[in-house]
Design a protein around this motif. Structure first.
Motif, PDB file in Angstrom:
ATOM      1  N   VAL A 136     -11.830 -21.264  73.760  1.00  0.00           N
ATOM      2  CA  VAL A 136     -12.272 -21.809  72.468  1.00  0.00           C
ATOM      3  C   VAL A 136     -11.232 -22.797  71.944  1.00  0.00           C
ATOM      4  N   ILE A 137     -11.689 -24.002  71.638  1.00  0.00           N
ATOM      5  CA  ILE A 137     -10.848 -24.957  70.920  1.00  0.00           C
ATOM      6  C   ILE A 137     -10.894 -24.569  69.446  1.00  0.00           C
ATOM      7  N   PRO A 138      -9.741 -24.356  68.814  1.00  0.00           N
ATOM      8  CA  PRO A 138      -9.746 -23.837  67.437  1.00  0.00           C
ATOM      9  C   PRO A 138     -10.196 -24.861  66.418  1.00  0.00           C
ATOM     10  N   GLY A 139     -10.665 -24.343  65.291  1.00  0.00           N
ATOM     11  CA  GLY A 139     -11.113 -25.217  64.207  1.00  0.00           C
ATOM     12  C   GLY A 139      -9.985 -25.659  63.296  1.00  0.00           C
ATOM     13  N   SER A 140      -8.815 -25.109  63.465  1.00  0.00           N
ATOM     14  CA  SER A 140      -7.656 -25.527  62.677  1.00  0.00           C
ATOM     15  C   SER A 140      -6.389 -25.036  63.365  1.00  0.00           C
ATOM     16  N   ALA A 141      -5.265 -25.598  62.981  1.00  0.00           N
ATOM     17  CA  ALA A 141      -3.967 -25.166  63.507  1.00  0.00           C
ATOM     18  C   ALA A 141      -2.933 -25.312  62.405  1.00  0.00           C
TER      19      ALA A 141
END
Length: 376
Positions: free
Chosen positions: A247-252
């Protein structure tokens, strides 16, 4: 009238009251009883709500007029943590050491100052204890509110000694005459979450956050001054809301702390980080919490009192330093000159925190010399 108080036994009584920050209640009852018996008028109040409260504060005063000598400290402690060899709130004495959470930072110093004022006949002036239950946290309802209380009553100490553990190799070798400022920041980079196999449908926030981190890591803040070491910027965590490998995250988010000397102001450092984040990761936001500004106590009577008392009791010529972490001196310096002096600090915040019994007794003797020179 003088009395005899064993600082080690009083420290044990304080440690036996678990007081993880923010603290209130039983631990203040113990100190209240000790000071009331010595003729201090004790004022206590609790304020604030979670997460920064409720916090208890105490102002205890004896005598009147000038000079007004204040002792500041905190009864809250950091969480005990795991893997202690004993109950961290048992206050065990073993092999010449008092072991327990708060033994080093800083219940033993508070007990030592109580023992000191019990021993010295106060012939003039005012003695006060300025004690908070929130120094290890954000101090939202801690020492700044004690300062409010003093200002509302037009009470102003002439000098303040803080009992933080400042010594390094042996008791008396280091006194803190100032502290660096501290600011925490969180850099949030937005993205669009999605499956790693379909990156065209996502917006990965990690690479732009990495560019921000790399750019800030290259920043040279300063080379220090005659009084202060260089400022340093340190990243403390990098987080995303997902832990799945596909999963590519929605925030970092990256968290950092800057410990800075008096060449900087906290708001200027926040602005610098904001500019870097905007350049390297458009759309990023920066949250900041300035814990305190750098401060330096000018040379004067307080320096001389503390240094002379240490030399007389131990024979040591102490080092005047601004190294290490911050303290509530960052607030109290607004009132008057402030220095920090206390026990060797090797075990503060550690599992197995401890203080040498003889160091506690000698610290009380040093404090007594200081008190005697001011109001004796």
């Amino acid at each position: 009238m003088t009395a005899s108080i064993d600082p080690v036994e009083l420290a044990r009584d304080l440690i036996r009251c678990p007081s993880v920050t923010p603290a209130s209640g039983a631990v203040f009852d113990v100190l209240d009883a000790a000071l009331s018996a010595l003729g201090f008028t004790v004022h206590r109040w609790v304020m604030g709500e979670a997460p920064d409260g409720p916090t208890e504060n105490m102002v205890a005063m004896r005598g009147e007029g000038a000079p007004h000598f204040g002792f500041a400290g905190h009864l809250d402690v950091v969480p005990a943590g795991d893997k202690w060899d004993c109950d961290p709130f048992e206050a065990k004495v073993e092999d010449g050491l008092l072991v327990g959470r708060g033994a080093n930072d800083m219940k033993s110093a508070i007990a030592a100052f109580v023992a000191a004022v019990a021993e010295v006949e106060q012939k003039s002036g005012t003695l006060s204890f300025l004690i908070t239950g929130d120094e290890e946290g954000y101090a939202t309802y801690g020492t700044p509110r004690i300062i409010d209380w003093l200002n509302e009553r037009e009470v102003r100490p002439d000098m303040i000694l803080i009992g933080e553990p400042t010594s390094v190799d042996r008791l008396g070798d280091t006194v803190k005459i100032g502290r660096r400022g501290s600011v925490n920041m969180w850099i949030d980079v937005p993205g669009v979450q999605g499956h790693v196999a379909y990156p065209h449908r996502t917006e990965n926030p990690v690479p732009p956050l990495a560019r921000v981190i790399a750019a800030l890591d290259r920043v040279h803040l300063d080379d220090g001054t005659d009084a202060f070491p260089p400022s340093n910027l340190e990243f403390t965590s990098i987080e995303t809301p997902t832990n799945a490998s596909n999963v590519i995250p929605g925030s970092a988010t990256a968290a950092l702390n800057i410990r800075f000397n008096n060449l900087h102001k906290g708001e200027d450092l926040v602005r610098m980080v904001e500019e870097v984040a905007a350049r390297e990761a458009p759309g990023a936001t920066v949250r900041a919490r300035i814990s305190g500004e750098a401060f330096l106590t000018p040379k004067g009577e307080l320096y001389d009192l503390v240094v002379a008392a240490i030399r007389e009791e131990t024979g040591i010529d102490t080092d005047l330093s601004t190294s290490g972490g911050t303290s509530d001196g960052r607030f109290l310096i607004k009132l008057c000159p402030v220095v920090d002096f206390g026990l060797p600090n090797a075990t503060m915040h550690k599992v197995g925190e401890c203080a040498a019994v003889e160091d506690i007794r000698q610290l009380a003797a040093i404090y007594a010399r200081i008190v005697a020179k001011v109001v004796g």
